[in-house]
Design a protein around this motif. Structure first.
Motif, PDB file in Angstrom:
ATOM      1  N   ALA A 185     -29.830  -3.775  21.226  1.00 48.37           N
ATOM      2  CA  ALA A 185     -29.883  -2.588  20.354  1.00 48.37           C
ATOM      3  C   ALA A 185     -29.526  -1.380  21.052  1.00 48.37           C
ATOM      4  O   ALA A 185     -30.246  -0.716  22.203  1.00 48.37           O
ATOM      5  CB  ALA A 185     -31.354  -2.511  19.825  1.00 48.37           C
TER       6      ALA A 185
ATOM      7  N   ILE B  45     -33.008  -5.501  12.432  1.00 47.97           N
ATOM      8  CA  ILE B  45     -31.915  -4.926  11.893  1.00 47.97           C
ATOM      9  C   ILE B  45     -31.808  -5.400  10.697  1.00 47.97           C
ATOM     10  O   ILE B  45     -31.944  -6.417  10.223  1.00 47.97           O
ATOM     11  CB  ILE B  45     -30.622  -5.606  12.932  1.00 47.97           C
TER      12      ILE B  45
ATOM     13  N   MET C 245     -25.835  -6.606  10.395  1.00 49.64           N
ATOM     14  CA  MET C 245     -25.902  -7.627  11.556  1.00 49.64           C
ATOM     15  C   MET C 245     -24.261  -7.589  12.145  1.00 49.64           C
ATOM     16  O   MET C 245     -23.362  -7.315  11.446  1.00 49.64           O
ATOM     17  CB  MET C 245     -26.003  -8.978  10.661  1.00 49.64           C
ATOM     18  N   ARG C 246     -24.385  -8.227  13.373  1.00 51.40           N
ATOM     19  CA  ARG C 246     -23.093  -8.220  14.152  1.00 51.40           C
ATOM     20  C   ARG C 246     -23.292  -9.439  14.923  1.00 51.40           C
ATOM     21  O   ARG C 246     -24.214  -9.975  15.230  1.00 51.40           O
ATOM     22  CB  ARG C 246     -22.968  -6.842  14.940  1.00 51.40           C
TER      23      ARG C 246
ATOM     24  N   ARG D  87     -31.983  -7.643  17.156  1.00 53.75           N
ATOM     25  CA  ARG D  87     -30.978  -7.301  18.194  1.00 53.75           C
ATOM     26  C   ARG D  87     -31.350  -7.357  19.553  1.00 53.75           C
ATOM     27  O   ARG D  87     -32.292  -6.374  19.881  1.00 53.75           O
ATOM     28  CB  ARG D  87     -30.319  -6.226  17.550  1.00 53.75           C
TER      29      ARG D  87
ATOM     30  N   GLY E 209     -22.725  -8.785  23.237  1.00 49.32           N
ATOM     31  CA  GLY E 209     -22.977  -9.953  22.162  1.00 49.32           C
ATOM     32  C   GLY E 209     -21.808 -10.689  22.276  1.00 49.32           C
ATOM     33  O   GLY E 209     -22.238 -12.122  21.958  1.00 49.32           O
TER      34      GLY E 209
ATOM     35  N   ASP F 291     -26.367 -10.932  17.365  1.00 51.01           N
ATOM     36  CA  ASP F 291     -27.676 -10.732  16.754  1.00 51.01           C
ATOM     37  C   ASP F 291     -28.467 -12.188  16.449  1.00 51.01           C
ATOM     38  O   ASP F 291     -27.864 -12.953  16.136  1.00 51.01           O
ATOM     39  CB  ASP F 291     -27.793  -9.917  15.509  1.00 51.01           C
TER      40      ASP F 291
END
Length: 334
Positions: free
Chosen positions: A333, A276, A281-282, A330, A220, A285
């Motif tokens: 995931a 998601i 959330m990160r 995502r 990510g 994403d």
């Protein structure tokens, strides 16, 4: 700290002057231009999806062509083998086994030859069976190739229709903007920024980010680095870099740089990637926007996302809530 403001607009609202009687207000023009570009974005997704499907069908046709060529070569080999077996049987005289035994001076030699003949007949039957199967396979390959060609042509028609719609919407939006004076264009940009600021502020006031504390994975973080490195590059519909991008071209290339091949369009990203919850959330994403999933940005943390907005704009950072959010998906995931 969450991003709350647009450049030069923190904490203040911008009021456009009143229009002349019967004329459209600058805010009405802004909304009309925004809607035209959003419709162009929807058409761009349709174009990109048709292009992706066209590539897939082309690959299938190439694969089938190779299978057909290999099958035709195999048929030639099998026919040669069948012909050789037929010639061998002809040389034996084609007499019934009983007659051949009566005429043979050495019954033992005859029986040994008869055994080899039976084996040869069995092998010949196997060749003919394989020949029939190969011919049936070729017929199916040809049928499949025809179906893929038909789908390919249908996708080309879709591409052309989407391309015309994109160009028409962009042209209409550009014509609206071209009628504005330089001062009005500057105010239009301020109104655009003010609308994004107000939408972001309203989103944050709902407490949407209260529980969002997810940290980026290594992949990510790589995707975010790629996407933010493109800031300043222009939006061009259908573009996947390296000099320009559309919204899903940016997100798909960013994740490809992180080692993951994701769908090309925002609609397919929504359909195929795991959804998601907002609170989970990160960074990295993808945030899908609007009811028709016609836009996508990448969350980078602190309530912000990076995206390629629309024609006439460059890749930039914006508030994650500056447009209506449909879903968060995502790519990595786990």
């Amino acid at each position: 700290m969450a991003i709350l403001s647009a450049p030069g607009l923190a904490g203040t609202a911008f009021a456009a002057p009143e229009p002349a009687p019967g004329a459209k207000s600058l805010e009405q023009v802004r909304k009309e231009i925004e809607e035209l570009y959003r419709q162009a974005g929807t058409a761009t997704d349709a174009y990109n999806q048709a292009e992706t499907e066209t590539r897939r069908q082309s690959d299938q046709i190439v694969s089938l062509a190779k299978q057909i060529a290999a099958g035709q070569d195999r048929i030639t080999v099998l026919k040669n083998r069948a012909g050789a077996a037929a010639r061998a049987q002809y040389r034996s005289g084609g007499l019934p086994p009983g007659a051949q035994l009566a005429m043979s001076r050495d019954p033992g030699q005859f029986l040994d030859g008869a055994d080899r003949l039976r084996q040869g007949e069995k092998a010949t039957a196997g060749v003919l069976s394989e020949l029939n199967k190969t011919q049936a396979d070729l017929q199916q390959y040809a049928k499949d190739a025809t179906a893929h060609w038909q789908t390919l042509e249908a996708n080309r028609v879709k591409q052309e229709a989407a391309k015309k719609q994109i160009e028409d919407k962009i042209k209409a939006a550009e014509e609206l903007e071209s009628k504005l004076e330089a001062e009005e264009k500057a105010r239009l940009l301020q109104l655009e920024q003010e609308a994004q600021y107000q939408a972001q502020k309203a989103w944050l006031n709902t407490g949407a980010l209260k529980d969002v504390k997810g940290a980026a994975t290594e992949a990510g973080a790589q995707a975010v680095r790629f996407a933010t490195a493109q800031i300043g590059k222009p939006y061009v519909w259908g573009a996947e870099g390296p000099d320009s991008f559309d919204c899903s071209g940016l997100t798909s290339k960013a994740w490809l740089a992180a080692g993951r091949n994701i769908p090309r369009t925002s609609q397919e990203q929504l359909r195929l990637l795991p959804k998601i919850a907002l609170k989970d959330m990160r960074p990295g994403d993808l945030i899908i926007y609007f009811d028709d999933a016609s836009h996508v940005g990448m969350y980078v943390g602190d309530g912000a996302m990076v995206h390629a907005p629309r024609p006439g704009r460059n890749v930039t950072i914006a508030g994650a809530g500056s447009m209506p959010i449909k879903a968060v998906v995502r790519p990595d995931a786990r």
